[in-house]
Scaffold this motif. Structure first.
Motif, short mmCIF file in Angstrom:
data_model
loop_
_atom_site.label_atom_id
_atom_site.label_comp_id
_atom_site.label_asym_id
_atom_site.label_seq_id
_atom_site.Cartn_x
_atom_site.Cartn_y
_atom_site.Cartn_z
N LYS B 122 -32.97 14.90 -20.81
CA LYS B 122 -33.24 15.07 -19.75
C LYS B 122 -31.94 13.70 -18.88
O LYS B 122 -32.41 12.84 -19.23
N THR B 124 -31.89 11.22 -15.63
CA THR B 124 -33.26 10.99 -14.70
C THR B 124 -33.51 10.16 -13.86
O THR B 124 -31.99 8.61 -14.63
N TYR B 163 -44.98 9.96 -15.64
CA TYR B 163 -46.04 10.58 -16.37
C TYR B 163 -45.46 12.58 -16.64
O TYR B 163 -45.52 13.32 -17.47
N LYS B 164 -44.73 13.08 -15.51
CA LYS B 164 -43.67 14.37 -16.13
C LYS B 164 -43.00 13.51 -16.99
O LYS B 164 -42.33 15.32 -17.52
N LYS B 166 -42.49 12.49 -19.69
CA LYS B 166 -43.40 11.88 -20.71
C LYS B 166 -43.60 13.41 -21.01
O LYS B 166 -43.72 13.61 -22.39
N ASP B 167 -44.43 14.14 -20.43
CA ASP B 167 -44.45 15.80 -21.09
C ASP B 167 -43.35 16.96 -21.20
O ASP B 167 -43.18 17.57 -22.27
N THR B 168 -42.29 16.27 -20.48
CA THR B 168 -41.30 17.13 -20.58
C THR B 168 -40.94 16.43 -22.57
O THR B 168 -40.65 17.76 -23.32
N GLU B 195 -50.41 10.05 -13.49
CA GLU B 195 -49.72 10.58 -12.50
C GLU B 195 -50.14 9.98 -11.10
O GLU B 195 -50.66 9.70 -10.59
N ASP B 203 -40.64 11.34 -6.52
CA ASP B 203 -41.57 12.28 -7.43
C ASP B 203 -41.21 10.85 -8.28
O ASP B 203 -41.04 10.35 -9.27
N ASP B 205 -43.36 10.91 -11.06
CA ASP B 205 -43.56 11.02 -12.33
C ASP B 205 -42.01 11.40 -12.88
O ASP B 205 -42.98 11.45 -14.25
N SER B 206 -41.76 11.26 -12.28
CA SER B 206 -40.40 12.25 -12.99
C SER B 206 -38.90 10.41 -12.97
O SER B 206 -37.58 10.91 -13.49
#
Ligand SMILES: Nc1ncnc2c1ncn2[C@@H]1O[C@H](COP(=O)(O)OP(=O)(O)OP(=O)(O)O)[C@@H](O)[C@H]1O
Ligand SMILES: [Mg+2]
Lengths: 240, 413
Positions: B122, B124, B163-164, B166-168, B195, B203, B205-206
Motif C-alpha cells: 500500500k 501511504t 489502525y487501518k 495494520k488491518d490492510t 483507531e 485520516d 488511521d491510514s
C-alpha cells in the motif's frame, strides 16, 4: 321620574365637508315601563334617534338625561359601558354571529361584564326557555328560521337585565306569524315591567305599543297614546 | 373583558377558521423549526469540530514552517505550489527542549512511500515523528508501543502502524514484532495505534510513523523538518512560552522583522477558540437569516389578520353594540394573533426537535462525531420570538378593528 329625557336634541352627520342635518331639536320624555313606538317615513331619522338613545352614537347638541344622570357628553368607553349595563338591542336583520351557537350568541354581551360563568349560563338558559328555544341551544343561526333567529336576538337583548330594550324594525324581515310571536314577546316583556322602544313604520305594528311618537324630517310631529291597542295572541298573525 | 374569556374566544375563533389556522401554524412552525434546527446543528457541529481537537493536549504549542513575507493564505498557497522552507531544523527543536517550561517536544516531517508485508502493499503517507511524540499528544496503542529516544538516535528502522494500515497488511494477525518493507527497506513493527478517526479530513488511521531522523537520513536525505510540537508544563504560561520560542527561532534564523518569520507558533487553545468563534459565528448568522425570514412571515400574519378584521367587521360592530369597549376588541384580535403565532412556535419547537434528532441520527450513522442537544435557550428564543412576531404584527390589524365605529361596522353584513 323619567327614565329617558332629551331636550333640544340635534344630530348632524359631518363627512368630507358635507353636513347632513338629521335631527332638529327633539324633545322627548319616556318613563319606566312605557312601550313607545317611534314611527315615520324612511329617512326621517328614526334609527338615528334610536342609536343616540341607545348610546351607539353621540348627539350633536342638546341634553340627554338617563335616569338622573346627564349623559350628553359621554366618551366612547363610557357609552360602551352604558350599552353593556343598561341597554338591549333587537335589530331588523337579527345580527347574530353566524359561527356561534344559539347559547354563545345569547351569552356574548356578558363577556364584557363581570357576571360569573355559572350565572351567564343560568341566565341564558332561562331566557331561551322564555323565548321557547331551549331545544336549539347548540344550533348555529344558519339552521334557525327567521322567527327563531329573532327570538335568539331577543334573548340576547335581555341577558344583561337592561333598563331599556330598543327594537329597530324587529318584525321587518319576518313573516306575519313570526312577526306576531315577536310582538307577543315584546308585549309580555312590557307587562313584566320592561321599558321598550320600538322603531317601525307600520301602523299595525305600532298599535301593539302603548304610545306612538311620529317623526318627520327630523322633527316630532305627533306624540300620543295608542287609541285602540292591539294584543298579540298566541298562534295569531300580524295583520293590518 | 377577563383574560380567560379572551383566551377562550381566541381559541374558539381559531378553531372556527381551521384552514387559516392550520396553514398559518404550519408556515410559522417551519420557520420556528429552522431556528431550533440551526441552533441544534450548530451545537452538534461545534461538538464535532472541537472533538477533532481532542487528540491534542490543550497545552500544546505547534510550530510550523511558513513562507516569509506572505500572509496566512499566501503562505499556504505557496507551499501547496511546491515552495519548500528548509530552515526549521532538529537543532531548533533541541533548543526549544531546553526551555524550563517545556515538558516535551518532538519534530515531524512527512513523506510518501510504498509499504509492503508479504503480498500486501500500500502506498501511504509516512510521518517522521520524534520519539517524544507520546509525551506531547495522546497516542494509544492496541498493542506494542512507541519507539524510544535511543531507537531514534541510532536511526533504527522501527515503525508504528495506524489502525487501518495494520488491518490492510495483517488483517487480524499480530503485527508487533513482524517486519514490513517501507520503500524497500525492512522495518520492525513496534506498535499499532488504536483507531483515531479523521481530523479535518485527514485520516489518522491510514498513516504510519517512523522516527523523524530515520526518515530524514534513510529516505529524504535532508535535515529540515516541517513542524515541531511542544507541550508546555503550565498551561497558564503558554503565551510566554510561545513568545520565548518566537524569540529563540528569530534569533537562530537571523530574523529581525516579524513579517519575515519563516515559522508560525500557534497554541491549541488559540485554534480551539478560533474554531469555536467560527462555528458560533456561522450559527448566529444562520439564526439571523432565519429570523429575517420569520419577520417576512410576520408580515404575512399582519396580512392574514387584516383580512380577518375585514371579514369580521360585522362581528366587531355587534360586539361593540352590546357593550365591548375598544380595548376588548384590541385584546381579542391581539390574543388571536398571539395564540396563532404561539401555536406556530410550539409546532416549530416540536418539529425542530424531531428534525434535529434526525440530523443527529444521520450525522452519527455517517460516522461524524455529532451530539444531539437542544438548548433551553433555543426553545425560549423560538417561543419568545414567535410571540413577539404575533404581538408586533398583530397590533396594527387589532388597532384597526378596535377603532371601528359600531354603527358603520354593523352595516357590513
Ligand atoms: N352616517 C351618516 N352620514 C350621513 N348621513 C346619514 C348617516 N346615517 C344616516 N344618515 C342620513 O340620515 C337620515 C336618517 O337616517 P335614518 O337611518 O335615521 O332613517 P330611518 O328613519 O331609520 O329610515 P328607515 O325607515 O329607512 O330605516 C337619512 O337621510 C340618512 O341618509
Ligand atoms: Mg332605520
Amino acid at each position: 321620574m323619567s327614565l329617558i329625557k332629551i331636550e333640544n336634541l340635534t344630530k348632524d352627520f359631518v363627512s368630507e365637508e358635507v353636513v347632513t342635518k338629521v335631527l332638529h331639536g327633539i324633545n322627548l320624555e319616556i318613563k319606566e315601563g312605557e312601550f313607545v313606538a317611534i314611527m315615520g317615513p324612511s329617512g326621517s331619522g328614526k334609527s338615528t334617534l334610536m342609536n343616540i338613545l341607545g348610546f351607539l352614537d353621540k348627539l350633536t347638541q342638546g341634553k340627554y338625561f338617563f335616569g338622573d344622570q346627564d349623559v350628553s357628553g359621554l366618551e366612547d368607553d363610557e357609552l360602551a359601558e352604558m350599552r353593556s349595563q343598561k341597554i338591549g338591542f333587537i335589530f331588523q336583520s337579527f345580527n347574530l354571529l353566524n359561527r356561534s351557537t344559539t347559547l354563545e350568541n345569547v351569552i356574548m354581551p356578558l363577556l364584557y361584564t363581570k357576571v360569573s360563568d355559572q350565572e351567564r349560563l343560568r341566565r341564558a338558559k332561562d331566557l331561551l326557555i322564555k323565548v321557547g328555544l331551549e331545544h336549539r341551544l347548540d344550533y348555529t343561526p344558519n339552521k334557525l328560521s327567521g322567527g327563531e333567529k329573532q327570538r335568539v336576538a331577543i334573548a340576547r337583548a335581555l341577558i344583561n337585565n337592561p333598563s331599556v330594550i330598543f327594537a329597530d324594525e324587529p318584525t321587518g324581515n319576518l313573516d306575519s306569524k313570526s312577526g306576531l310571536q315577536v310582538m307577543k314577546l315584546l308585549q309580555d316583556l312590557n307587562e313584566d315591567g320592561n321599558t321598550i322602544i320600538l322603531v317601525t313604520h307600520e301602523k299595525y305594528t305600532a298599535d301593539h305599543a302603548k304610545r306612538i311618537v311620529k317623526i318627520k324630517d327630523g322633527f316630532i310631529v305627533e306624540d300620543h297614546l295608542v287609541e285602540k291597542r292591539q294584543w298579540a295572541r298566541e298562534n295569531g298573525e300580524l295583520t293590518k | 373583558m377577563l383574560l380567560k374569556d379572551n383566551i377562550k374566544l381566541g381559541f374558539l375563533s381559531l378553531w372556527r377558521q381551521k384552514m387559516r389556522t392550520i396553514l398559518t401554524t404550519i408556515a410559522l412552525g417551519i420557520g420556528i423549526a429552522s431556528v431550533v434546527i440551526i441552533m441544534s446543528a450548530g451545537a452538534g457541529l461545534k461538538h464535532m469540530v472541537l472533538s477533532e481537537l481532542d487528540i491534542y493536549n490543550p497545552n500544546t504549542l505547534n510550530i510550523e514552517v511558513r513562507v516569509p513575507g506572505k500572509g496566512e493564505t499566501g503562505s499556504a498557497t505557496s507551499m501547496a505550489s511546491g515552495v519548500t522552507i528548509t530552515t526549521l531544523k532538529n537543532s531548533d527543536m533541541e533548543e526549544i527542549a531546553k526551555n524550563k517550561n517545556v515538558e516535551a517536544v518532538y519534530s515531524y516531517v512527512t513523506s510518501q512511500e510504498v509499504i509492503k508485508y508479504g503480498s500486501e502493499k500500500k502506498s501511504t503517507i509516512i510521518f517522521g515523528y520524534g520519539a517524544a511524540a507520546p509525551k506531547v499528544e495522546v497516542l494509544e496503542f492496541v498493542s506494542g508501543g512507541f519507539y524510544t529516544e535511543e531507537e531514534e538516535n541510532s536511526l533504527s528502522q522501527v515503525i508504528v502502524l495506524g489502525y487501518k494500515i495494520k488491518d490492510t497488511l495483517f488483517g487480524d494477525d499480530e503485527a508487533v514484532g513482524k517486519n514490513v518493507y517501507v520503500g524497500g527497506k525492512s522495518f520492525k513493527v513496534v506498535g499499532v495505534l488504536v483507531e483515531r478517526g479523521a481530523s479535518f479530513g485527514f485520516d489518522f488511521d491510514s498513516i504510519v510513523y517512523i522516527p523523524t531522523r530515520t526518515l530524514q537520513k534513510r529516505f529524504l536525505g535532508t535535515d529540515y523538518v516541517i513542524g515541531i510540537n511542544a507541550k508546555v508544563i503550565d498551561i497558564n504560561k503558554i503565551s510566554s512560552v510561545k513568545a520565548d520560542i518566537e524569540y529563540l527561532l528569530r534569533d537562530r534564523h537571523d530574523i529581525t522583522d516579524e513579517e519575515k518569520d519563516d515559522f508560525k507558533v500557534t497554541s491549541m487553545e488559540e485554534i480551539r477558540s478560533t474554531m469555536e468563534t467560527v462555528v458560533g459565528g456561522i450559527t448566529l448568522l444562520l439564526v439571523a437569516l432565519v429570523c429575517i425570514s420569520l419577520i417576512v412571515g410576520g408580515v404575512g400574519i399582519t396580512n392574514i389578520m387584516y383580512v380577518s378584521v375585514a371579514e369580521r367587521t360585522f362581528e366587531i360592530g355587534l360586539r361593540k353594540a352590546v357593550g365591548a369597549k375598544s380595548k376588548d376588541i384590541l385584546w381579542q384580535f391581539l390574543f388571536e394573533a398571539v395564540i396563532l403565532t404561539f401555536a406556530g412556535g410550539i409546532v416549530g419547537v416540536i418539529l425542530g426537535i424531531m428534525i434535529s434528532y434526525l440530523v443527529y441520527y444521520g450525522a452519527v450513522s455517517y460516522g461524524l462525531n455529532w451530539t444531539f442537544s437542544i438548548s433551553i435557550f433555543s426553545i425560549i428564543l423560538a417561543l419568545g420570538f414567535s410571540t413577539i412576531v404575533g404581538l408586533f404584527f398583530g397590533i396594527y390589524p387589532a388597532r384597526k378593528a378596535s377603532n371601528l365605529d359600531p354603527i358603520e361596522a354593523l352595516r357590513k353584513e
